[in-house]
Enzyme design. Structure first.
Site, PDB file in Angstrom:
ATOM      1  N   TYR A  73      -5.626 -19.580  -2.283  1.00 42.05           N
ATOM      2  CA  TYR A  73      -6.126 -18.532  -3.271  1.00 42.05           C
ATOM      3  C   TYR A  73      -4.669 -18.141  -3.957  1.00 42.05           C
ATOM      4  CZ  TYR A  73      -7.966 -14.379  -4.742  1.00 42.05           C
ATOM      5  OH  TYR A  73      -8.670 -13.151  -5.536  1.00 42.05           O
ATOM      6  N   ASN A 109     -17.914  -6.172   7.087  1.00 44.01           N
ATOM      7  CA  ASN A 109     -18.399  -6.286   8.301  1.00 44.01           C
ATOM      8  C   ASN A 109     -17.992  -5.354   8.938  1.00 44.01           C
ATOM      9  OD1 ASN A 109     -17.984  -9.733   7.866  1.00 44.01           O
ATOM     10  ND2 ASN A 109     -15.866  -9.683   8.940  1.00 44.01           N
ATOM     11  N   PHE A 110     -17.215  -4.284   8.779  1.00 47.18           N
ATOM     12  CA  PHE A 110     -17.262  -3.456   9.566  1.00 47.18           C
ATOM     13  C   PHE A 110     -19.449  -1.912   9.492  1.00 47.18           C
ATOM     14  CE2 PHE A 110     -12.202  -2.685  10.128  1.00 47.18           C
ATOM     15  CZ  PHE A 110     -12.063  -3.814  10.507  1.00 47.18           C
ATOM     16  N   GLY A 120      -5.430  -5.142  15.034  1.00 46.52           N
ATOM     17  CA  GLY A 120      -5.609  -3.746  14.302  1.00 46.52           C
ATOM     18  C   GLY A 120      -4.516  -2.879  13.948  1.00 46.52           C
TER      19      GLY A 120
HETATM   20  N1  UDP Z   1     -10.413  -7.829   9.452  1.00 48.21           N
HETATM   21  C1  UDP Z   1     -10.582  -7.639  10.575  1.00 48.21           C
HETATM   22  N2  UDP Z   1     -12.231  -7.465  11.440  1.00 48.21           N
HETATM   23  C2  UDP Z   1     -13.596  -7.929   9.733  1.00 48.21           C
HETATM   24  C3  UDP Z   1     -12.681  -8.768   8.803  1.00 48.21           C
HETATM   25  C4  UDP Z   1     -10.831  -8.173   8.152  1.00 48.21           C
HETATM   26  O1  UDP Z   1      -9.851  -6.842  11.067  1.00 48.21           O
HETATM   27  O2  UDP Z   1     -14.561  -8.074  10.404  1.00 48.21           O
HETATM   28  C5  UDP Z   1      -8.975  -7.637   8.442  1.00 48.21           C
HETATM   29  C6  UDP Z   1      -7.904  -9.103   8.341  1.00 48.21           C
HETATM   30  O3  UDP Z   1      -7.730  -9.497   9.696  1.00 48.21           O
HETATM   31  C7  UDP Z   1      -6.841  -8.164   7.295  1.00 48.21           C
HETATM   32  C8  UDP Z   1      -8.008  -6.807   7.253  1.00 48.21           C
HETATM   33  O4  UDP Z   1      -9.144  -6.525   8.373  1.00 48.21           O
HETATM   34  O5  UDP Z   1      -5.961  -7.904   8.333  1.00 48.21           O
HETATM   35  C9  UDP Z   1      -8.661  -7.126   5.774  1.00 48.21           C
HETATM   36  O6  UDP Z   1      -9.201  -8.460   5.694  1.00 48.21           O
HETATM   37  P1  UDP Z   1     -10.338  -8.531   4.314  1.00 48.21           P
HETATM   38  O7  UDP Z   1     -10.402  -9.686   4.611  1.00 48.21           O
HETATM   39  O8  UDP Z   1     -11.116  -7.383   3.662  1.00 48.21           O
HETATM   40  O9  UDP Z   1      -9.298  -8.932   3.429  1.00 48.21           O
HETATM   41  P2  UDP Z   1      -7.772  -9.116   3.190  1.00 48.21           P
HETATM   42  O10 UDP Z   1      -7.103  -8.211   2.284  1.00 48.21           O
HETATM   43  O11 UDP Z   1      -7.411  -9.852   3.777  1.00 48.21           O
HETATM   44  O12 UDP Z   1      -7.690 -10.694   1.992  1.00 48.21           O
END
Ligand code: UDP
Length: 312
Positions: free
Chosen positions: A146, A191-192, A208
């Protein structure tokens, strides 16, 4: 009244852009091959005389009969789980797709806008990220497909600007959320929300402590519109600088939906950026733009939309 082509127009951001240009009275040509986009996102626009949907893979030669004033290249998988599932398509749409869309912009004498990303900064070594930072990207990591495709897309866009005089815009999008994000998108906010609504544990990756700065979709769309109508050819960050840790975000969403939900910790994906926050000085000064929707308000609207789609 302009003719606007939006590639990836059936995706999360693309479909909100279709809505915006239709609301402006423009004619919208929406292209998507539904790899990650979905017909539901544009169902309400079908039948509108100002909206035309073309099912197409933009990594192939693109033919559009009508004149075009603007081309916004938004086609691309955009969630880390999608890059893992569609690595070659991700590389192709950022490289070949950008080339085809730029060729079309040149042929139509249209203004071209590339949806780039904060991922061009990789796991950043400076904070907040300014547009003149060149980034810290692992080209052969899982996210490389990406990140490098988008970096190539920016280079190709500047080459068409410099050598073919195409009027171009480079938009670096930071994490954005809102209604229509796929329920199983895999990114943190969907997800959350989905987990809390279903009374499942919220999955925080790593400890986290990694940060993101999340922007509500309406703010992003306003920034895109302003950038398109500006004369700015150099990259511009658009995002909300309100930074939060992922544990903090999980707690916030849990408390808005279901304070009794558990939070569990899972493995951190490789090359996951530790910090991310846009420096939005350029957007502030050039576009007179800033994010206006605070997280509570944006999350409330997003949760409401998720509930509706889940029939809750
Ligand atoms: N993340 C998380 N739990 C989840 C999904 C993502 O803790 O169920 C974390 C992920 O590891 C990253 C952040 O949340 O540090 C943002 O992830 P996301 O996939 O939303 O977007 P990114 O900014 O990484 O492309």
């Amino acid at each position: 009244m302009a003719n606007v082509l939006i590639t990836g127009g059936a995706g999360f951001l693309g479909s909100h852009l279709c809505d915006r240009f239709i609301a402006e009275g423009d004619n919208v040509f929406c292209m998507d091959n539904f790899i990650t986009g979905s017909p539901e996102n544009i169902a309400h626009l079908m039948g509108n005389k100002k909206f035309k949907f073309i099912e197409y893979d933009v990594t192939n030669y693109i033919y559009v009969e009508e004149d075009l004033d603007y081309i916004l290249h938004f086609a691309s998988p955009a969630s880390p789980i999608d890059y893992l599932k569609f690595p070659i398509q991700t590389l192709k749409v950022g490289s070949l797709g950008t080339h085809k869309a730029l060729g079309l912009a040149k042929a139509k004498n249209a203004t071209f806008l590339i949806a780039s990303t904060s991922e061009v900064y990789g796991d950043p070594l400076i904070h907040p990220q300014k547009e003149d930072y060149w980034g810290n990207v692992n080209p052969v990591g899982m996210r490389g497909v990406y990140d490098e495709a988008k970096r190539f897309a920016e280079a190709m866009t500047m080459a068409y600007h410099r050598y073919h005089n195409v009027d171009t815009r480079i938009l670096r999008i930071f994490n954005t959320y809102g209604p229509r994000m796929r329920i199983n998108d895999g990114r943190a906010i969907p997800n959350f929300i989905n987990q809390a609504l279903n009374n499942e544990p919220l999955t925080v990756y790593g400890d986290g402590s990694q940060t993101r700065s999340v922007c509500y979709v309406d703010d992003l769309v306003e920034g895109i519109h302003r950038l398109l109508l500006s004369k700015e050819n150099d990259p511009v960050n658009i995002g909300n600088p309100d930074e939060i840790t992922m544990l903090g975000l999980a707690e916030e969403i849990r408390d808005l939906i279901n304070p009794n939900c558990e939070i569990i910790f899972q493995d951190l994906p490789s090359d996951d950026p530790k910090i991310r926050k846009p420096d939005t000085t350029r957007a502030n000064t050039i576009l007179n733009w800033e994010a206006k929707v605070n997280r509570k308000e944006g999350l409330d609207k997003t949760i409401k939309n998720f509930k509706e789609r889940l029939g809750m």
